[in-house]
Design a protein around this motif. Sequence first.
Motif, short mmCIF file in Angstrom:
data_model
loop_
_atom_site.label_atom_id
_atom_site.label_comp_id
_atom_site.label_asym_id
_atom_site.label_seq_id
_atom_site.Cartn_x
_atom_site.Cartn_y
_atom_site.Cartn_z
N ALA A 134 -49.03 59.69 20.26
CA ALA A 134 -49.53 60.58 21.32
C ALA A 134 -49.03 60.16 22.68
N GLN A 135 -48.32 59.01 22.75
CA GLN A 135 -47.79 58.52 24.02
C GLN A 135 -46.67 59.42 24.50
N THR A 136 -46.82 60.01 25.68
CA THR A 136 -45.77 60.86 26.20
C THR A 136 -44.89 60.09 27.18
N LEU A 137 -43.74 60.69 27.50
CA LEU A 137 -42.72 60.03 28.31
C LEU A 137 -42.61 60.69 29.67
N ASP A 138 -42.16 59.92 30.66
CA ASP A 138 -42.01 60.39 32.03
C ASP A 138 -40.81 61.32 32.12
N SER A 139 -41.02 62.48 32.72
CA SER A 139 -39.93 63.45 32.85
C SER A 139 -38.96 63.11 33.98
N LEU A 140 -39.38 62.31 34.96
CA LEU A 140 -38.59 62.04 36.17
C LEU A 140 -38.14 63.34 36.84
N ALA A 141 -38.91 64.41 36.64
CA ALA A 141 -38.48 65.73 37.09
C ALA A 141 -38.84 66.03 38.53
N ASP A 142 -39.35 65.04 39.24
CA ASP A 142 -39.62 65.22 40.66
C ASP A 142 -38.40 64.91 41.51
N ARG A 143 -37.23 64.73 40.89
CA ARG A 143 -36.02 64.33 41.62
C ARG A 143 -34.78 64.79 40.85
N LEU A 144 -33.66 64.89 41.58
CA LEU A 144 -32.38 65.10 40.93
C LEU A 144 -31.98 63.85 40.15
N MET A 145 -31.17 64.05 39.12
CA MET A 145 -30.73 62.94 38.28
C MET A 145 -29.33 62.47 38.69
N TYR A 146 -29.18 61.16 38.77
CA TYR A 146 -27.90 60.51 39.06
C TYR A 146 -26.89 60.87 37.97
N ARG A 147 -25.60 61.25 38.23
CA ARG A 147 -25.01 61.17 39.55
C ARG A 147 -24.87 62.55 40.18
N LEU A 148 -24.64 62.54 41.51
CA LEU A 148 -24.12 63.71 42.21
C LEU A 148 -22.61 63.51 42.23
N ALA A 149 -21.94 64.07 41.21
CA ALA A 149 -20.52 63.78 40.99
C ALA A 149 -19.66 64.73 41.80
N TYR A 150 -18.70 64.16 42.55
CA TYR A 150 -17.82 64.92 43.44
C TYR A 150 -16.39 64.85 42.94
N ARG A 151 -15.65 65.96 43.06
CA ARG A 151 -14.23 65.95 42.74
C ARG A 151 -13.50 66.91 43.69
N ASN A 152 -12.37 66.44 44.21
CA ASN A 152 -11.52 67.26 45.06
C ASN A 152 -10.36 67.79 44.22
#
Length: 248
Positions: A134-152
């Motif tokens: 019955a133990q549930t897990l943390d969603s971490l859904a109060d934030r964006l998830m790493y990474r913010l990946a950039y490409r040029n």
Amino acid sequence: NVQFNDYPKLAVWNNGYYITYNIFNNGATFAGSKLCAFDRASMLAGLPATQICFQLTNAFGGVLPADLDGPTPPPAGSPEYFVSFGTNSLNIWQFANPNFTAGTAPLTGPVIVPVAAFAAACGGGTCIPQLGTAQTLDSLADRLMYRLAYRNFGDHEALVVNHAITSGASTGVRWYEIRSPGTTPTIFQQGTFAPDTSFRWMGSAAMDSAGNIALGYSVSSTTLNPSVRFTGRAPTDPLGTMGTELSI
């Protein structure tokens, strides 16, 4: 008034190393995200180095710095980008031309970019079920998830990022491709990956040099142990869609 710097997220850029923290005053009271630049040139030379930091208000948390992928650097003079999410929106800041000698740099934003409506998975808290307990897990859904990946890509710049949202009776991974972050940021495409009733969350996204996007994430349910799966898309696929899910 001691600041506890929690949840650090580090990124590489052409004019510095950048990092964000969630700051807690005295280790207890959330004070907002802090955005910092490190003197990359001095660090690479093994010399004493300084940092420049901006403290946001407690209205903003879980801010991510853009992390450079690929051999093509950002355009000359390009600022570093930072992103968090708000109510049915993304918040985008620009951190330009840090002067580490003077200890100055302009921070501008946030520019608020509307996205498709969403509700954070588990209300941002803990509700992810798993097999055999019955133990549930943390969603971490109060934030964006790493990474913010950039490409040029030369003819355009792109950022990809994701977070977990409510999808029916479970959760799915909402992902975005942002273009033109240095001029007028726009959502080029977005989607929610939730192909069945299992709970998907805590993802990470990136693009390759051809514009393919890969998205990895955790998955769990009352009939499934927590696992890692992934999906992806080609640039010729319909916008906002991902392909077949595979397990790692």
